[in-house]
Scaffold this motif. Structure first.
Motif, PDB file in Angstrom:
ATOM      1  N   ASN A 121       0.855  -1.176   0.000  1.00 55.24           N
ATOM      2  CA  ASN A 121       0.000   0.000   0.000  1.00 55.24           C
ATOM      3  C   ASN A 121       0.901   1.238   0.000  1.00 55.24           C
ATOM      4  O   ASN A 121       1.494   1.581   1.021  1.00 55.24           O
ATOM      5  CB  ASN A 121      -0.913  -0.010   1.228  1.00 55.24           C
ATOM      6  N   ASN A 122       1.005   1.870  -1.120  1.00 54.37           N
ATOM      7  CA  ASN A 122       1.889   3.016  -1.312  1.00 54.37           C
ATOM      8  C   ASN A 122       1.592   4.137  -0.319  1.00 54.37           C
ATOM      9  O   ASN A 122       2.509   4.791   0.179  1.00 54.37           O
ATOM     10  CB  ASN A 122       1.768   3.518  -2.751  1.00 54.37           C
ATOM     11  N   ASP A 123       0.320   4.357  -0.001  1.00 57.14           N
ATOM     12  CA  ASP A 123      -0.050   5.452   0.902  1.00 57.14           C
ATOM     13  C   ASP A 123       0.571   5.283   2.287  1.00 57.14           C
ATOM     14  O   ASP A 123       1.005   6.254   2.903  1.00 57.14           O
ATOM     15  CB  ASP A 123      -1.565   5.564   1.024  1.00 57.14           C
ATOM     16  N   ASP A 124       0.615   4.046   2.783  1.00 60.22           N
ATOM     17  CA  ASP A 124       1.214   3.804   4.101  1.00 60.22           C
ATOM     18  C   ASP A 124       2.684   4.203   4.109  1.00 60.22           C
ATOM     19  O   ASP A 124       3.163   4.844   5.040  1.00 60.22           O
ATOM     20  CB  ASP A 124       1.089   2.331   4.485  1.00 60.22           C
ATOM     21  N   TYR A 125       3.391   3.808   3.081  1.00 63.16           N
ATOM     22  CA  TYR A 125       4.814   4.125   3.015  1.00 63.16           C
ATOM     23  C   TYR A 125       5.044   5.617   2.790  1.00 63.16           C
ATOM     24  O   TYR A 125       5.969   6.198   3.357  1.00 63.16           O
ATOM     25  CB  TYR A 125       5.515   3.305   1.932  1.00 63.16           C
ATOM     26  N   GLN A 126       4.216   6.250   1.990  1.00 63.28           N
ATOM     27  CA  GLN A 126       4.370   7.682   1.747  1.00 63.28           C
ATOM     28  C   GLN A 126       4.172   8.479   3.025  1.00 63.28           C
ATOM     29  O   GLN A 126       4.858   9.474   3.259  1.00 63.28           O
ATOM     30  CB  GLN A 126       3.403   8.150   0.648  1.00 63.28           C
ATOM     31  N   GLU A 127       3.235   8.041   3.862  1.00 60.12           N
ATOM     32  CA  GLU A 127       3.011   8.721   5.136  1.00 60.12           C
ATOM     33  C   GLU A 127       4.244   8.584   6.036  1.00 60.12           C
ATOM     34  O   GLU A 127       4.678   9.555   6.658  1.00 60.12           O
ATOM     35  CB  GLU A 127       1.787   8.138   5.836  1.00 60.12           C
ATOM     36  N   CYS A 128       4.823   7.393   6.092  1.00 60.27           N
ATOM     37  CA  CYS A 128       6.038   7.182   6.892  1.00 60.27           C
ATOM     38  C   CYS A 128       7.198   8.009   6.343  1.00 60.27           C
ATOM     39  O   CYS A 128       7.940   8.630   7.115  1.00 60.27           O
ATOM     40  CB  CYS A 128       6.420   5.710   6.897  1.00 60.27           C
ATOM     41  N   ILE A 129       7.350   8.005   5.039  1.00 57.03           N
ATOM     42  CA  ILE A 129       8.428   8.780   4.410  1.00 57.03           C
ATOM     43  C   ILE A 129       8.298  10.250   4.771  1.00 57.03           C
ATOM     44  O   ILE A 129       9.277  10.905   5.132  1.00 57.03           O
ATOM     45  CB  ILE A 129       8.430   8.581   2.879  1.00 57.03           C
ATOM     46  N   TYR A 130       7.078  10.772   4.715  1.00 56.25           N
ATOM     47  CA  TYR A 130       6.846  12.178   5.052  1.00 56.25           C
ATOM     48  C   TYR A 130       7.244  12.448   6.509  1.00 56.25           C
ATOM     49  O   TYR A 130       7.966  13.414   6.796  1.00 56.25           O
ATOM     50  CB  TYR A 130       5.382  12.560   4.820  1.00 56.25           C
TER      51      TYR A 130
END
Length: 78
Positions: A32-41
């Motif tokens: 799930n790309n959104d989960d990783y993008q939130e962590c990256i942010y």
């Protein structure tokens, strides 16, 4: 505030590694790309805060390694 600059430098390096790892994971079609993008942010925000602290320590002469050398992803001169 008394800051252990060595701990800050380790955290900076660890956050950079984590960001690169999560960016790699986020490219997988099975995640799930959104989960990783939130962590990256969140990691990038914290990395920025730590870099600011380290930079202030560097200005006062308390940092043994220049921030530019500490940041792997930002400097390709190494």
């Amino acid at each position: 505030m008394n800051i252990d600059i060595r701990s800050v430098s380790v955290c900076i390096q660890a956050l950079e590694d984590a960001i690169r790892y999560y960016e790699l994971l986020s490219q997988s079609e099975t995640t799930n790309n959104d989960d990783y993008q939130e962590c990256i942010y969140m990691y990038k925000v914290e990395l920025s805060r730590l870099c600011e602290m380290y930079s202030k320590a560097e200005e006062s002469g308390a940092a043994p390694v220049p921030l530019k050398k500490l940041l792997k992803g930002k400097s390709k001169d190494n």
